[in-house]
Design a protein around this motif. Structure first.
Motif, short mmCIF file in Angstrom:
data_model
loop_
_atom_site.label_atom_id
_atom_site.label_comp_id
_atom_site.label_asym_id
_atom_site.label_seq_id
_atom_site.Cartn_x
_atom_site.Cartn_y
_atom_site.Cartn_z
N PHE A 47 0.83 -1.21 0.00
CA PHE A 47 0.00 0.00 0.00
C PHE A 47 0.86 1.26 0.00
N LEU A 48 1.98 1.21 0.69
CA LEU A 48 2.87 2.38 0.69
C LEU A 48 3.46 2.56 -0.71
N GLY A 49 3.73 1.44 -1.38
CA GLY A 49 4.20 1.50 -2.77
C GLY A 49 3.15 2.14 -3.67
N LEU A 50 1.91 1.79 -3.44
CA LEU A 50 0.82 2.37 -4.24
C LEU A 50 0.76 3.88 -3.98
N HIS A 51 0.91 4.25 -2.73
CA HIS A 51 0.88 5.67 -2.35
C HIS A 51 1.99 6.44 -3.08
N ARG A 52 3.17 5.81 -3.19
CA ARG A 52 4.29 6.47 -3.87
C ARG A 52 4.05 6.58 -5.38
N ASN A 53 3.30 5.60 -5.92
CA ASN A 53 3.12 5.54 -7.38
C ASN A 53 1.74 6.00 -7.83
N LEU A 54 1.08 6.76 -7.00
CA LEU A 54 -0.31 7.14 -7.30
C LEU A 54 -0.45 7.84 -8.65
N GLU A 55 0.57 8.64 -9.01
CA GLU A 55 0.40 9.39 -10.27
C GLU A 55 0.40 8.48 -11.50
N SER A 56 0.99 7.27 -11.36
CA SER A 56 1.03 6.36 -12.52
C SER A 56 -0.24 5.51 -12.64
N CYS A 90 -6.27 -2.02 -9.04
CA CYS A 90 -6.52 -3.39 -8.59
C CYS A 90 -5.48 -4.34 -9.18
N HIS A 91 -5.24 -4.20 -10.49
CA HIS A 91 -4.24 -5.02 -11.18
C HIS A 91 -2.87 -4.79 -10.56
N TRP A 92 -2.53 -3.53 -10.33
CA TRP A 92 -1.23 -3.15 -9.76
C TRP A 92 -1.07 -3.79 -8.37
N LEU A 93 -2.11 -3.67 -7.56
CA LEU A 93 -2.05 -4.21 -6.19
C LEU A 93 -1.85 -5.72 -6.18
N ARG A 94 -2.60 -6.42 -7.05
CA ARG A 94 -2.46 -7.88 -7.13
C ARG A 94 -1.04 -8.27 -7.52
N LYS A 95 -0.57 -7.60 -8.57
CA LYS A 95 0.74 -7.92 -9.12
C LYS A 95 1.85 -7.67 -8.08
N VAL A 96 1.79 -6.49 -7.48
CA VAL A 96 2.84 -6.13 -6.52
C VAL A 96 2.73 -6.99 -5.24
N ALA A 97 1.49 -7.31 -4.85
CA ALA A 97 1.32 -8.15 -3.65
C ALA A 97 1.97 -9.52 -3.88
N VAL A 98 1.79 -10.08 -5.08
CA VAL A 98 2.40 -11.39 -5.38
C VAL A 98 3.93 -11.25 -5.40
#
Lengths: 154, 95
Positions: A24-33, A41-49
């Protein structure tokens, strides 16, 4: 979704929480992308794995849940054995990284093989092959523990 | 979907995070956002790139010079052999 992917992958609540937090912190850093909710959702699944795989490697989690340690369901259990769920989760935790990820995305996230292929960046045929082999392996392990379809049907 | 797949769906159903997880993530995000992040100055990166490119260019020119020098020396050696042969031939004819 994120915590659950990490938890099913690592089979360790504390580690899963740490990894999910990093995701989630990674998502916060990459919010603009991030372009849309579906993309997020796709990003979260991929990065979580990916992060779960990395954490699993770092912690060398896999040997800690050896097949021998998996509890065998009691012989006279009822239909829909409550232990069976735990046995399955533990058996999945013993699978190698890629088939484990494929199984979690298939049965937790309910993704079809094409969607799993997109998340894990692999051909659909490879995803199907991992699914078939993992299912066959689980059937074999369960049969060895006396769990069969007939018993499940009752 | 067979019995095993149905069992897998149940066994791998989504688990919620522990209580307070979202608050912890938000707090951590706030803490990290407040931390100063050290970044290399842009001019330093540009200067490093210029030095790298210039160094590579100079190195290439030096290499080209060495190759040219070696070619000239080789040409001189061939010419020298040819002159010696002609000299020997002239001497023989003169006798």
């Amino acid at each position: 979704m994120v915590f659950s992917v990490c938890w099913h992958f690592l089979h360790d609540r504390e580690q899963a929480e740490d990894v999910a937090q990093e995701v989630f912190l990674g998502l916060h850093r990459n919010l603009e992308s991030i372009q849309s909710a579906a993309h997020a959702c796709h990003w979260l699944r991929k990065v979580a794995v990916q992060r779960s795989i990395d954490a699993g490697r770092r912690l060398r989690r896999r040997p800690q849940v050896a097949l021998a340690e998996v509890a065998e369901p009691a012989a006279e259990t009822a239909v829909r054995d409550p232990l069976l769920g735990e046995t399955l989760r533990r058996l999945i935790a013993t699978l190698p990284e890629t088939p484990r990820s494929v199984m979690i995305l298939r049965y937790q996230e309910d993704l079809d093989p094409a969607e799993i292929g997109q998340v894990l960046e692999m051909p659909v045929a490879t995803v199907k092959s991992h699914l078939q082999r993992s299912l066959a392996l689980l059937r074999e392990k369960l049969a060895r523990r006396g769990v069969r379809e007939e018993r499940w049907i009752g | 979907m067979d019995w095993l797949e149905q069992e897998l769906k149940t066994a791998l159903s989504r688990e919620g995070p522990p209580a307070g997880f979202a608050e912890r993530v938000i707090r951590e995000a706030g803490l990290r956002a407040g931390r100063p992040v050290y970044r290399w100055p842009r001019w330093l990166a540009a200067a490093a790139a210029v030095v790298l490119v210039a160094g590579a260019g100079l190195g290439y020119r030096e290499y080209q010079g060495e190759v040219a020098k070696e070619r000239v020396m080789h040409a001189f050696r061939i010419a020298s052999v040819q002159i010696n042969r002609i000299q020997t031939h002239v001497r023989e004819v003169a006798r």
